[in-house]
Motif scaffolding. Structure first.
Motif, PDB file in Angstrom:
ATOM      1  N   ARG A  46       0.832  -1.205   0.000  1.00  0.00           N
ATOM      2  CA  ARG A  46       0.000   0.000   0.000  1.00  0.00           C
ATOM      3  C   ARG A  46       0.867   1.256   0.000  1.00  0.00           C
ATOM      4  O   ARG A  46       0.599   2.197  -0.743  1.00  0.00           O
ATOM      5  CB  ARG A  46      -0.935  -0.003   1.201  1.00  0.00           C
ATOM      6  N   LEU A  47       1.905   1.253   0.816  1.00  0.00           N
ATOM      7  CA  LEU A  47       2.806   2.413   0.861  1.00  0.00           C
ATOM      8  C   LEU A  47       3.549   2.596  -0.456  1.00  0.00           C
ATOM      9  O   LEU A  47       3.647   3.705  -0.990  1.00  0.00           O
ATOM     10  CB  LEU A  47       3.808   2.252   2.007  1.00  0.00           C
ATOM     11  N   VAL A  48       4.088   1.509  -0.967  1.00  0.00           N
ATOM     12  CA  VAL A  48       4.881   1.579  -2.193  1.00  0.00           C
ATOM     13  C   VAL A  48       4.014   2.008  -3.378  1.00  0.00           C
ATOM     14  O   VAL A  48       4.394   2.881  -4.162  1.00  0.00           O
ATOM     15  CB  VAL A  48       5.580   0.228  -2.471  1.00  0.00           C
ATOM     16  N   PHE A  49       2.832   1.429  -3.511  1.00  0.00           N
ATOM     17  CA  PHE A  49       1.990   1.772  -4.650  1.00  0.00           C
ATOM     18  C   PHE A  49       1.396   3.167  -4.521  1.00  0.00           C
ATOM     19  O   PHE A  49       1.163   3.840  -5.533  1.00  0.00           O
ATOM     20  CB  PHE A  49       0.917   0.708  -4.892  1.00  0.00           C
ATOM     21  N   ARG A  50       1.158   3.642  -3.321  1.00  0.00           N
ATOM     22  CA  ARG A  50       0.709   5.023  -3.146  1.00  0.00           C
ATOM     23  C   ARG A  50       1.804   5.972  -3.652  1.00  0.00           C
ATOM     24  O   ARG A  50       1.529   6.922  -4.382  1.00  0.00           O
ATOM     25  CB  ARG A  50       0.387   5.321  -1.676  1.00  0.00           C
ATOM     26  N   ALA A  51       3.048   5.679  -3.284  1.00  0.00           N
ATOM     27  CA  ALA A  51       4.170   6.507  -3.748  1.00  0.00           C
ATOM     28  C   ALA A  51       4.357   6.376  -5.259  1.00  0.00           C
ATOM     29  O   ALA A  51       4.567   7.381  -5.959  1.00  0.00           O
ATOM     30  CB  ALA A  51       5.448   6.117  -3.012  1.00  0.00           C
ATOM     31  N   LEU A  52       4.292   5.150  -5.774  1.00  0.00           N
ATOM     32  CA  LEU A  52       4.430   4.940  -7.222  1.00  0.00           C
ATOM     33  C   LEU A  52       3.365   5.715  -7.973  1.00  0.00           C
ATOM     34  O   LEU A  52       3.664   6.417  -8.949  1.00  0.00           O
ATOM     35  CB  LEU A  52       4.342   3.457  -7.578  1.00  0.00           C
ATOM     36  N   ASN A  53       2.120   5.597  -7.550  1.00  0.00           N
ATOM     37  CA  ASN A  53       1.037   6.268  -8.258  1.00  0.00           C
ATOM     38  C   ASN A  53       1.171   7.787  -8.202  1.00  0.00           C
ATOM     39  O   ASN A  53       0.845   8.473  -9.180  1.00  0.00           O
ATOM     40  CB  ASN A  53      -0.324   5.833  -7.724  1.00  0.00           C
ATOM     41  N   ALA A  54       1.682   8.324  -7.106  1.00  0.00           N
ATOM     42  CA  ALA A  54       1.928   9.770  -7.039  1.00  0.00           C
ATOM     43  C   ALA A  54       3.004  10.169  -8.041  1.00  0.00           C
ATOM     44  O   ALA A  54       2.855  11.163  -8.770  1.00  0.00           O
ATOM     45  CB  ALA A  54       2.328  10.171  -5.620  1.00  0.00           C
ATOM     46  N   CYS A  55       4.074   9.392  -8.112  1.00  0.00           N
ATOM     47  CA  CYS A  55       5.139   9.666  -9.088  1.00  0.00           C
ATOM     48  C   CYS A  55       4.614   9.523 -10.512  1.00  0.00           C
ATOM     49  O   CYS A  55       4.944  10.333 -11.390  1.00  0.00           O
ATOM     50  CB  CYS A  55       6.318   8.721  -8.877  1.00  0.00           C
TER      51      CYS A  55
END
Length: 143
Positions: A46-55
Protein backbone atom coordinates in the motif's frame (compact mmCIF):
# COMPACT_ATOMS: atom_id res chain seq x y z
CA UNK A 1 14.47 16.54 -31.35
CA UNK A 2 12.32 19.36 -30.01
CA UNK A 3 12.91 20.08 -26.31
CA UNK A 4 9.29 19.28 -25.42
CA UNK A 5 9.50 15.92 -27.17
CA UNK A 6 12.81 15.17 -25.44
CA UNK A 7 11.29 15.90 -22.04
CA UNK A 8 8.25 13.78 -22.89
CA UNK A 9 10.48 10.89 -24.01
CA UNK A 10 12.62 11.07 -20.86
CA UNK A 11 9.57 11.20 -18.60
CA UNK A 12 7.97 8.33 -20.54
CA UNK A 13 10.94 6.04 -20.05
CA UNK A 14 11.33 7.04 -16.41
CA UNK A 15 7.65 6.22 -15.86
CA UNK A 16 8.09 2.91 -17.69
CA UNK A 17 11.10 1.97 -15.58
CA UNK A 18 9.29 2.73 -12.34
CA UNK A 19 6.27 0.63 -13.30
CA UNK A 20 8.42 -2.29 -14.42
CA UNK A 21 10.56 -2.17 -11.27
CA UNK A 22 7.71 -1.85 -8.79
CA UNK A 23 4.77 -3.67 -10.34
CA UNK A 24 6.59 -6.52 -12.02
CA UNK A 25 9.63 -6.96 -9.78
CA UNK A 26 9.19 -5.62 -6.25
CA UNK A 27 5.51 -6.43 -5.78
CA UNK A 28 5.67 -10.18 -6.44
CA UNK A 29 9.09 -10.65 -4.82
CA UNK A 30 8.24 -9.09 -1.45
CA UNK A 31 5.88 -11.96 -0.66
CA UNK A 32 8.74 -14.45 -1.16
CA UNK A 33 11.00 -12.80 1.42
CA UNK A 34 11.41 -14.77 4.66
CA UNK A 35 9.10 -13.63 7.42
CA UNK A 36 6.90 -11.42 5.24
CA UNK A 37 3.32 -12.27 6.09
CA UNK A 38 0.36 -11.37 3.93
CA UNK A 39 -0.48 -8.51 6.28
CA UNK A 40 3.08 -7.12 6.24
CA UNK A 41 3.28 -7.48 2.45
CA UNK A 42 -0.03 -5.70 2.01
CA UNK A 43 1.05 -2.89 4.32
CA UNK A 44 4.29 -2.44 2.39
CA UNK A 45 2.49 -2.70 -0.93
CA UNK A 46 0.00 0.00 0.00
CA UNK A 47 2.81 2.41 0.86
CA UNK A 48 4.88 1.58 -2.19
CA UNK A 49 1.99 1.77 -4.65
CA UNK A 50 0.71 5.02 -3.15
CA UNK A 51 4.17 6.51 -3.75
CA UNK A 52 4.43 4.94 -7.22
CA UNK A 53 1.04 6.27 -8.26
CA UNK A 54 1.93 9.77 -7.04
CA UNK A 55 5.14 9.67 -9.09
CA UNK A 56 3.21 8.33 -12.07
CA UNK A 57 0.74 11.20 -11.85
CA UNK A 58 3.58 13.73 -11.87
CA UNK A 59 5.29 11.98 -14.79
CA UNK A 60 1.99 11.83 -16.70
CA UNK A 61 1.68 15.60 -16.34
CA UNK A 62 5.26 16.04 -17.56
CA UNK A 63 4.62 13.76 -20.56
CA UNK A 64 1.44 15.63 -21.45
CA UNK A 65 3.17 19.01 -21.12
CA UNK A 66 6.07 17.82 -23.28
CA UNK A 67 3.68 16.56 -25.93
CA UNK A 68 1.75 19.82 -25.92
CA UNK A 69 4.81 21.99 -26.52
CA UNK A 70 6.72 19.54 -28.72
CA UNK A 71 6.26 18.62 -32.33
CA UNK A 72 4.74 15.22 -31.79
CA UNK A 73 3.21 12.62 -34.09
CA UNK A 74 -0.44 11.86 -33.49
CA UNK A 75 0.36 8.20 -32.82
CA UNK A 76 2.63 9.15 -29.90
CA UNK A 77 -0.12 11.34 -28.46
CA UNK A 78 -2.63 8.48 -28.74
CA UNK A 79 -0.23 6.01 -27.09
CA UNK A 80 0.47 8.46 -24.27
CA UNK A 81 -3.26 9.01 -23.84
CA UNK A 82 -3.74 5.26 -23.43
CA UNK A 83 -1.08 5.17 -20.70
CA UNK A 84 -2.65 8.13 -18.91
CA UNK A 85 -6.13 6.57 -19.24
CA UNK A 86 -4.88 3.30 -17.72
CA UNK A 87 -3.39 5.22 -14.80
CA UNK A 88 -6.70 7.04 -14.33
CA UNK A 89 -8.63 3.75 -14.36
CA UNK A 90 -6.25 2.33 -11.77
CA UNK A 91 -6.48 5.35 -9.49
CA UNK A 92 -10.20 6.05 -9.75
CA UNK A 93 -11.72 2.58 -10.05
CA UNK A 94 -9.31 -0.20 -9.15
CA UNK A 95 -7.24 1.18 -6.26
CA UNK A 96 -10.32 1.94 -4.11
CA UNK A 97 -11.51 -1.66 -4.52
CA UNK A 98 -8.03 -2.97 -3.66
CA UNK A 99 -7.87 -0.68 -0.63
CA UNK A 100 -11.23 -1.96 0.65
CA UNK A 101 -10.04 -5.56 0.22
CA UNK A 102 -6.69 -4.95 1.91
CA UNK A 103 -8.47 -3.14 4.76
CA UNK A 104 -10.52 -6.28 5.36
CA UNK A 105 -7.46 -8.55 5.20
CA UNK A 106 -5.46 -6.30 7.52
CA UNK A 107 -8.41 -6.41 9.94
CA UNK A 108 -8.17 -10.20 9.95
CA UNK A 109 -10.98 -11.06 7.56
CA UNK A 110 -10.70 -13.96 5.18
CA UNK A 111 -12.46 -14.50 1.92
CA UNK A 112 -12.09 -14.86 -1.81
CA UNK A 113 -9.30 -13.09 -3.62
CA UNK A 114 -10.16 -9.81 -5.25
CA UNK A 115 -10.65 -9.71 -9.01
CA UNK A 116 -9.66 -6.05 -8.83
CA UNK A 117 -6.05 -7.20 -8.55
CA UNK A 118 -6.29 -8.90 -11.95
CA UNK A 119 -7.82 -5.76 -13.43
CA UNK A 120 -4.96 -3.70 -11.98
CA UNK A 121 -2.36 -6.05 -13.47
CA UNK A 122 -4.14 -5.99 -16.83
CA UNK A 123 -4.13 -2.20 -16.80
CA UNK A 124 -0.41 -2.30 -15.92
CA UNK A 125 0.32 -4.49 -18.94
CA UNK A 126 -1.60 -2.15 -21.25
CA UNK A 127 0.10 0.87 -19.66
CA UNK A 128 3.58 -0.66 -20.13
CA UNK A 129 2.83 -1.37 -23.79
CA UNK A 130 1.53 2.17 -24.28
CA UNK A 131 4.59 3.67 -22.61
CA UNK A 132 6.94 1.60 -24.79
CA UNK A 133 5.10 2.69 -27.92
CA UNK A 134 5.06 6.34 -26.78
CA UNK A 135 8.78 6.38 -26.04
CA UNK A 136 9.77 4.62 -29.25
CA UNK A 137 7.58 6.92 -31.37
CA UNK A 138 9.03 9.99 -29.70
CA UNK A 139 12.56 8.80 -30.45
CA UNK A 140 11.91 7.61 -34.00
CA UNK A 141 10.10 10.83 -34.91
CA UNK A 142 13.24 12.75 -33.94
CA UNK A 143 15.51 10.58 -36.09
Amino acid sequence: MHAGSAVAAAATFMWLGMVLAISFLEAPLKFRAPGVTLQVGLGIGRLVFRALNACEAVLAVVVIAGLLVGRTAAAAVVAAAVAVAMLAVQLVFVRPALTRRSDRVLAGADGPRSRAHLVYVGAEVVKVAALIVTGVLLFTAAA
